[in-house]
Design a protein around this motif. Structure first.
Motif, PDB file in Angstrom:
ATOM      1  N   ALA A   1      -7.646  -2.473  -4.953  1.00 59.77           N
ATOM      2  CA  ALA A   1      -6.392  -2.199  -4.251  1.00 59.77           C
ATOM      3  C   ALA A   1      -5.312  -3.221  -4.604  1.00 59.77           C
ATOM      4  O   ALA A   1      -4.125  -2.890  -4.643  1.00 59.77           O
ATOM      5  CB  ALA A   1      -6.630  -2.177  -2.745  1.00 59.77           C
TER       6      ALA A   1
ATOM      7  N   ILE B   1      -3.400  11.948  -0.782  1.00 56.08           N
ATOM      8  CA  ILE B   1      -3.484  10.499  -0.578  1.00 56.08           C
ATOM      9  C   ILE B   1      -2.089   9.879  -0.600  1.00 56.08           C
ATOM     10  O   ILE B   1      -1.801   8.954   0.159  1.00 56.08           O
ATOM     11  CB  ILE B   1      -4.416   9.852  -1.635  1.00 56.08           C
ATOM     12  CG1 ILE B   1      -5.827  10.430  -1.516  1.00 56.08           C
ATOM     13  CG2 ILE B   1      -4.435   8.340  -1.494  1.00 56.08           C
ATOM     14  CD1 ILE B   1      -6.477  10.286  -0.156  1.00 56.08           C
ATOM     15  N   GLN B   2      -1.203  10.391  -1.424  1.00 57.21           N
ATOM     16  CA  GLN B   2       0.152   9.851  -1.472  1.00 57.21           C
ATOM     17  C   GLN B   2       0.877  10.077  -0.136  1.00 57.21           C
ATOM     18  O   GLN B   2       1.598   9.193   0.332  1.00 57.21           O
ATOM     19  CB  GLN B   2       0.960  10.459  -2.617  1.00 57.21           C
ATOM     20  CG  GLN B   2       2.312   9.776  -2.777  1.00 57.21           C
ATOM     21  CD  GLN B   2       2.834   9.881  -4.185  1.00 57.21           C
ATOM     22  OE1 GLN B   2       2.345  10.653  -4.995  1.00 57.21           O
ATOM     23  NE2 GLN B   2       3.835   9.095  -4.477  1.00 57.21           N
TER      24      GLN B   2
ATOM     25  N   TYR C   1      -0.441   7.506   2.190  1.00 58.79           N
ATOM     26  CA  TYR C   1       0.105   6.206   1.791  1.00 58.79           C
ATOM     27  C   TYR C   1       1.550   6.057   2.257  1.00 58.79           C
ATOM     28  O   TYR C   1       1.935   5.024   2.809  1.00 58.79           O
ATOM     29  CB  TYR C   1       0.009   6.060   0.274  1.00 58.79           C
ATOM     30  CG  TYR C   1       0.621   4.795  -0.267  1.00 58.79           C
ATOM     31  CD1 TYR C   1      -0.107   3.616  -0.274  1.00 58.79           C
ATOM     32  CD2 TYR C   1       1.910   4.774  -0.769  1.00 58.79           C
ATOM     33  CE1 TYR C   1       0.440   2.444  -0.774  1.00 58.79           C
ATOM     34  CE2 TYR C   1       2.465   3.606  -1.263  1.00 58.79           C
ATOM     35  CZ  TYR C   1       1.721   2.451  -1.260  1.00 58.79           C
ATOM     36  OH  TYR C   1       2.271   1.297  -1.742  1.00 58.79           O
ATOM     37  N   GLU C   2       2.344   7.075   2.028  1.00 57.87           N
ATOM     38  CA  GLU C   2       3.754   7.009   2.398  1.00 57.87           C
ATOM     39  C   GLU C   2       3.945   6.916   3.906  1.00 57.87           C
ATOM     40  O   GLU C   2       4.819   6.193   4.378  1.00 57.87           O
ATOM     41  CB  GLU C   2       4.515   8.199   1.819  1.00 57.87           C
ATOM     42  CG  GLU C   2       4.677   8.083   0.309  1.00 57.87           C
ATOM     43  CD  GLU C   2       5.263   9.319  -0.350  1.00 57.87           C
ATOM     44  OE1 GLU C   2       5.585  10.302   0.368  1.00 57.87           O
ATOM     45  OE2 GLU C   2       5.397   9.305  -1.585  1.00 57.87           O
TER      46      GLU C   2
ATOM     47  N   HIS D   1       3.041   3.257   4.781  1.00 59.88           N
ATOM     48  CA  HIS D   1       3.920   2.216   4.234  1.00 59.88           C
ATOM     49  C   HIS D   1       5.404   2.503   4.451  1.00 59.88           C
ATOM     50  O   HIS D   1       6.238   1.656   4.152  1.00 59.88           O
ATOM     51  CB  HIS D   1       3.619   2.022   2.744  1.00 59.88           C
ATOM     52  CG  HIS D   1       2.288   1.398   2.522  1.00 59.88           C
ATOM     53  ND1 HIS D   1       1.149   2.144   2.394  1.00 59.88           N
ATOM     54  CD2 HIS D   1       1.906   0.107   2.444  1.00 59.88           C
ATOM     55  CE1 HIS D   1       0.113   1.341   2.237  1.00 59.88           C
ATOM     56  NE2 HIS D   1       0.532   0.106   2.269  1.00 59.88           N
TER      57      HIS D   1
ATOM     58  N   ASP E   1       1.786  -0.024  -6.468  1.00 61.24           N
ATOM     59  CA  ASP E   1       1.006  -0.225  -5.251  1.00 61.24           C
ATOM     60  C   ASP E   1       0.232   1.034  -4.909  1.00 61.24           C
ATOM     61  O   ASP E   1      -0.939   0.978  -4.560  1.00 61.24           O
ATOM     62  CB  ASP E   1       1.912  -0.587  -4.069  1.00 61.24           C
ATOM     63  CG  ASP E   1       2.555  -1.960  -4.191  1.00 61.24           C
ATOM     64  OD1 ASP E   1       2.067  -2.788  -4.983  1.00 61.24           O
ATOM     65  OD2 ASP E   1       3.552  -2.192  -3.485  1.00 61.24           O
ATOM     66  N   PHE E   2       0.913   2.192  -4.990  1.00 57.83           N
ATOM     67  CA  PHE E   2       0.231   3.448  -4.680  1.00 57.83           C
ATOM     68  C   PHE E   2      -0.912   3.694  -5.656  1.00 57.83           C
ATOM     69  O   PHE E   2      -1.998   4.113  -5.251  1.00 57.83           O
ATOM     70  CB  PHE E   2       1.172   4.657  -4.693  1.00 57.83           C
ATOM     71  CG  PHE E   2       0.394   5.940  -4.632  1.00 57.83           C
ATOM     72  CD1 PHE E   2      -0.243   6.322  -3.466  1.00 57.83           C
ATOM     73  CD2 PHE E   2       0.227   6.725  -5.763  1.00 57.83           C
ATOM     74  CE1 PHE E   2      -1.028   7.475  -3.413  1.00 57.83           C
ATOM     75  CE2 PHE E   2      -0.550   7.873  -5.723  1.00 57.83           C
ATOM     76  CZ  PHE E   2      -1.169   8.252  -4.545  1.00 57.83           C
TER      77      PHE E   2
ATOM     78  N   PHE F   1      -3.824   1.696  -4.661  1.00 57.27           N
ATOM     79  CA  PHE F   1      -4.335   2.250  -3.409  1.00 57.27           C
ATOM     80  C   PHE F   1      -5.167   3.499  -3.703  1.00 57.27           C
ATOM     81  O   PHE F   1      -6.276   3.662  -3.173  1.00 57.27           O
ATOM     82  CB  PHE F   1      -3.155   2.587  -2.484  1.00 57.27           C
ATOM     83  CG  PHE F   1      -3.538   3.249  -1.198  1.00 57.27           C
ATOM     84  CD1 PHE F   1      -3.963   2.499  -0.107  1.00 57.27           C
ATOM     85  CD2 PHE F   1      -3.451   4.630  -1.060  1.00 57.27           C
ATOM     86  CE1 PHE F   1      -4.307   3.114   1.097  1.00 57.27           C
ATOM     87  CE2 PHE F   1      -3.789   5.246   0.138  1.00 57.27           C
ATOM     88  CZ  PHE F   1      -4.216   4.483   1.215  1.00 57.27           C
TER      89      PHE F   1
ATOM     90  N   GLN G   1      -9.224   4.236  -3.124  1.00 58.86           N
ATOM     91  CA  GLN G   1      -9.722   5.397  -2.385  1.00 58.86           C
ATOM     92  C   GLN G   1     -10.734   6.171  -3.237  1.00 58.86           C
ATOM     93  O   GLN G   1     -11.815   6.523  -2.771  1.00 58.86           O
ATOM     94  CB  GLN G   1      -8.563   6.318  -2.001  1.00 58.86           C
ATOM     95  CG  GLN G   1      -8.962   7.577  -1.285  1.00 58.86           C
ATOM     96  CD  GLN G   1      -9.327   7.379   0.172  1.00 58.86           C
ATOM     97  OE1 GLN G   1      -8.986   6.371   0.777  1.00 58.86           O
ATOM     98  NE2 GLN G   1     -10.037   8.324   0.737  1.00 58.86           N
TER      99      GLN G   1
END
Length: 116
Positions: A12, A44-45, A48-49, A52, A60-61, A64, A68
């Motif tokens: 990560a 997943i995005q 994530y969004e 964050h 970073d994504f 991440f 995952q």
């Protein structure tokens, strides 16, 4: 079933390609870690969004997402190896929703391993 926390955290922070050979012994071979499912990436995005709130960047994504997927692949590998070694057993796994929702994550990765 899970990859060691310190290995997942390193992915990560720095990415899969930054794992040492020693760290790689806890996970499936890097060639088996598939990050190319656009639908799963989108799910997943979105997670994530939400977490964050626009404060991360694409690098970073990506890390991440790799972390995952590393969890998913490592758990799937353990499940598949157990099923192959113990075909008369039923396997029950308790995992978070993000690892099983929509059949992405663990289920599709176990199926991929058992179809071979």
């Amino acid at each position: 079933l899970n990859a060691p926390t310190e290995v997942v955290r390193k992915v990560a922070r720095r990415g899969l390609n930054r794992l040492s050979r020693d760290e790689q012994r806890y996970i499936p071979p890097l060639a088996e870690i598939q990050t190319d499912d656009p639908a799963y990436r989108q799910v997943i995005q979105e997670i994530y969004e939400q977490a964050h709130q626009g404060k991360g960047n694409s690098g970073d994504f990506e890390r991440f997402f790799q972390a995952q997927v590393l969890w998913d692949e490592t758990m799937a590998d353990g499940i598949a190896r157990f099923v192959q070694a113990n075909p008369d057993f039923q396997v029950i796994v308790l995992a978070g929703q993000g690892h099983i929702a929509y059949g992405y994550g663990i289920p599709s990765r176990v199926a991929r391993r058992l179809d071979n």
